[in-house]
Motif scaffolding. Structure first.
Motif, short mmCIF file in Angstrom:
data_model
loop_
_atom_site.label_atom_id
_atom_site.label_comp_id
_atom_site.label_asym_id
_atom_site.label_seq_id
_atom_site.Cartn_x
_atom_site.Cartn_y
_atom_site.Cartn_z
N PHE A 13 0.83 -1.21 0.00
CA PHE A 13 0.00 0.00 0.00
C PHE A 13 0.87 1.26 0.00
O PHE A 13 0.63 2.20 -0.77
CB PHE A 13 -0.93 -0.03 1.22
CG PHE A 13 -1.57 1.30 1.52
CD1 PHE A 13 -2.61 1.78 0.75
CD2 PHE A 13 -1.12 2.08 2.59
CE1 PHE A 13 -3.20 3.01 1.04
CE2 PHE A 13 -1.70 3.30 2.87
CZ PHE A 13 -2.74 3.76 2.09
N SER B 154 2.59 2.06 -3.32
CA SER B 154 1.72 2.52 -4.41
C SER B 154 1.11 3.88 -4.15
O SER B 154 0.46 4.45 -5.04
CB SER B 154 0.61 1.50 -4.64
OG SER B 154 -0.22 1.40 -3.51
N LEU B 155 1.30 4.43 -2.93
CA LEU B 155 0.68 5.70 -2.56
C LEU B 155 1.64 6.86 -2.80
O LEU B 155 2.78 6.86 -2.33
CB LEU B 155 0.23 5.68 -1.11
CG LEU B 155 -0.39 6.97 -0.56
CD1 LEU B 155 -1.66 7.31 -1.33
CD2 LEU B 155 -0.66 6.85 0.93
N TYR C 146 -8.48 3.58 -3.47
CA TYR C 146 -8.20 2.18 -3.10
C TYR C 146 -9.46 1.33 -2.94
O TYR C 146 -9.36 0.12 -2.76
CB TYR C 146 -7.35 2.14 -1.83
CG TYR C 146 -5.90 2.47 -2.10
CD1 TYR C 146 -4.99 1.48 -2.40
CD2 TYR C 146 -5.46 3.79 -2.09
CE1 TYR C 146 -3.66 1.79 -2.67
CE2 TYR C 146 -4.15 4.12 -2.35
CZ TYR C 146 -3.24 3.10 -2.64
OH TYR C 146 -1.93 3.42 -2.91
N GLY D 64 -9.92 -0.16 -9.66
CA GLY D 64 -8.70 0.36 -10.26
C GLY D 64 -8.78 0.48 -11.77
O GLY D 64 -9.85 0.72 -12.35
N ARG E 91 -2.43 7.01 -6.88
CA ARG E 91 -2.18 5.58 -6.72
C ARG E 91 -1.44 5.07 -7.94
O ARG E 91 -1.85 5.32 -9.08
CB ARG E 91 -3.49 4.82 -6.56
CG ARG E 91 -3.29 3.32 -6.36
CD ARG E 91 -4.62 2.59 -6.24
NE ARG E 91 -4.44 1.15 -6.14
CZ ARG E 91 -5.43 0.26 -6.11
NH1 ARG E 91 -6.70 0.68 -6.17
NH2 ARG E 91 -5.17 -1.03 -6.02
#
Length: 443
Positions: free
Chosen positions: A4, A7-8, A57, A61, A153
């Motif tokens: 997480f 990807s942030l 999230y 996606g 993201r």
């Protein structure tokens, strides 16, 4: 959790907002009523950022794909297609960063594309390789943000895709029409007047203005009551070889492409035209040793064999051994053939060292020596010198250009066909020479 965090990312809008809030906090040191307002503003930004992250999230996606052609064409523009599908129920903004092969040295690739809810989009970009070989594409990185653009993201697709760069088959297809007898006019392509009657008989047809009166068939004319002429076609199944010098003289680059790659692209286009003219085509590469010998053939698969062989041809810093070339040609090419020799000479002494071997080859085969103008030096001959230094440079350049002309005349004096050409005009001039030889029945 680690996945997480990796990807942030946060957008510029968030950092600009934080910078503005910090300025307001600083001002509130002197203006107290602003302090409470700034805290409220900070909380609002924090809540919006959290909602932004949750929105990114929670959805399914996006899906994306990089479509590569089966192979790239060297020195030509090749298209790469990127397709993106938005599975979110709201509009998003995508920033596409493709990891292009290191050979291109392109590190500023960025495409920004808005994507409405549940929609898809695609775009293409072009790459121009200047070297044959394998190229590896890295990750396809796509950063998605909501209309707030506070958080991003990252999605990663298509890891490590490979594509091979082959000799210029795009140029080959462009010049494919030259194999037709009725050629349309194109800049750089000249018409060849047919001389003599060494061609094979094809048919009898009605006379039209411009036909050679020497081909009139008087018997057919008497029967039909109209002038009839014999029509001939070029002799077929004649062996034609592209002989490529892979020595250090072919290492010289022009506009990012080496002389060897110009020769390889030209030989592929020329071989394609020769095959369409029903001749047999072959390949011989050499330097201080023989690199590859592909016997002449007119099979349909021959062009693919030549393309694979040309893909592997490379040059080094060795001196070219023309004595080895002569011995190998004498041993393996026993029938009289057309040898299109791609090489380069910068000095008359270099030509004089190899001239005995070229003369020996010309006794058994029809040899066409193809070498290059130094276009960078030629540019200097056209300048208007403003000082002594520029005048000296121009004098040296004119001497080099004059030596090139003398070398071409020296080869012609010994009965060796020559092409002195600019690198970018190599394919057209080579095919023109081949068509001239065919039309005159020299082979």
């Amino acid at each position: 959790m680690l996945k997480f965090l990796r990807s942030l990312y946060f957008g510029k809008r968030l950092f600009n907002s934080l910078f503005a809030i910090s300025i307001l906090f600083l001002i509130s040191f002197w203006f107290n009523p602003l302090y409470s307002f700034t805290w409220v503003l900070a909380v609002i930004i924090l809540v919006l950022t959290i909602l932004d992250i949750i929105s990114l999230y929670r959805g399914r996606g996006i899906k994306a794909d990089r479509s590569l052609p089966e192979k790239f064409s060297n020195s030509d523009l090749n298209s790469v297609k990127i397709s993106i599908a938005n599975n979110y129920g709201f509009r998003v903004y995508s920033e596409v960063i493709d990891e292009i092969p290191v050979q291109f040295q392109k590190r500023d690739f960025l495409k920004t594309i808005p994507l409405p809810a549940y929609s898809s989009n695609s775009f293409e970009y072009e790459l121009k390789p200047l070297k044959r070989g394998e190229y590896t594409f890295g990750k396809l990185n796509i950063y998605i943000s909501t209309p707030f653009k506070l958080a991003k993201r990252r999605f990663v697709f298509n890891k490590d895709q490979q594509v091979k760069v082959y000799p210029s088959f795009i140029q080959m297809k462009k010049l494919d029409f030259l194999a037709l007898d009725q050629k349309i006019s194109l800049h750089g392509i000249k018409r060849i007047r047919r001389i003599g009657h060494t061609m094979e008989f094809e048919q009898i047809k009605e006379y039209v203005r411009g036909d050679d009166v020497r081909t009139i068939n008087w018997k057919a004319t008497a029967k039909q009551g109209n002038l009839m002429v014999n029509q001939f076609q070029d002799e077929r199944s004649q062996p034609v070889y592209s002989v490529i010098d892979c020595g250090r003289v072919m290492k010289m680059p022009f506009e990012g492409l080496s002389l060897l790659d110009y020769a390889i692209n030209s030989s592929l286009a020329f071989s394609n035209v020769a095959l369409k003219k029903k001749d047999k085509v072959g390949l011989l590469s050499f330097s201080n040793k023989i690199g590859h010998l592909q016997k002449a053939s007119s099979k349909l698969s021959q062009l693919n064999l030549l393309m694979e062989a040309l893909y592997k041809v490379d040059t080094g810093f060795h001196d070219t051994d023309y004595s080895l070339l002569y011995s190998r040609v004498k041993k393996h090419i026993t029938h009289r053939s057309l040898l299109m020799l791609y090489t380069n000479f910068e000095h008359m002494t270099g030509l004089e060292r190899q001239l005995p071997f070229l003369k020996a080859l010309a006794k058994q085969h029809l040899v066409v020596v193809i070498f290059f103008e130094n276009t960078e030096i030629t540019k200097l001959t056209g300048i208007n010198p403003s000082n002594i230094s520029e005048s000296a440079h121009q004098t040296v350049a004119e001497e080099f250009a004059h030596n090139k002309s003398l070398m071409a005349k020296e080869l012609q004096r010994h009965g060796i066909q020559t092409i002195l050409t600019k690198p970018e005009e190599l394919s057209i001039n080579t095919i023109n020479k081949y068509l001239e030889i065919k039309s005159r029945g020299l082979l």
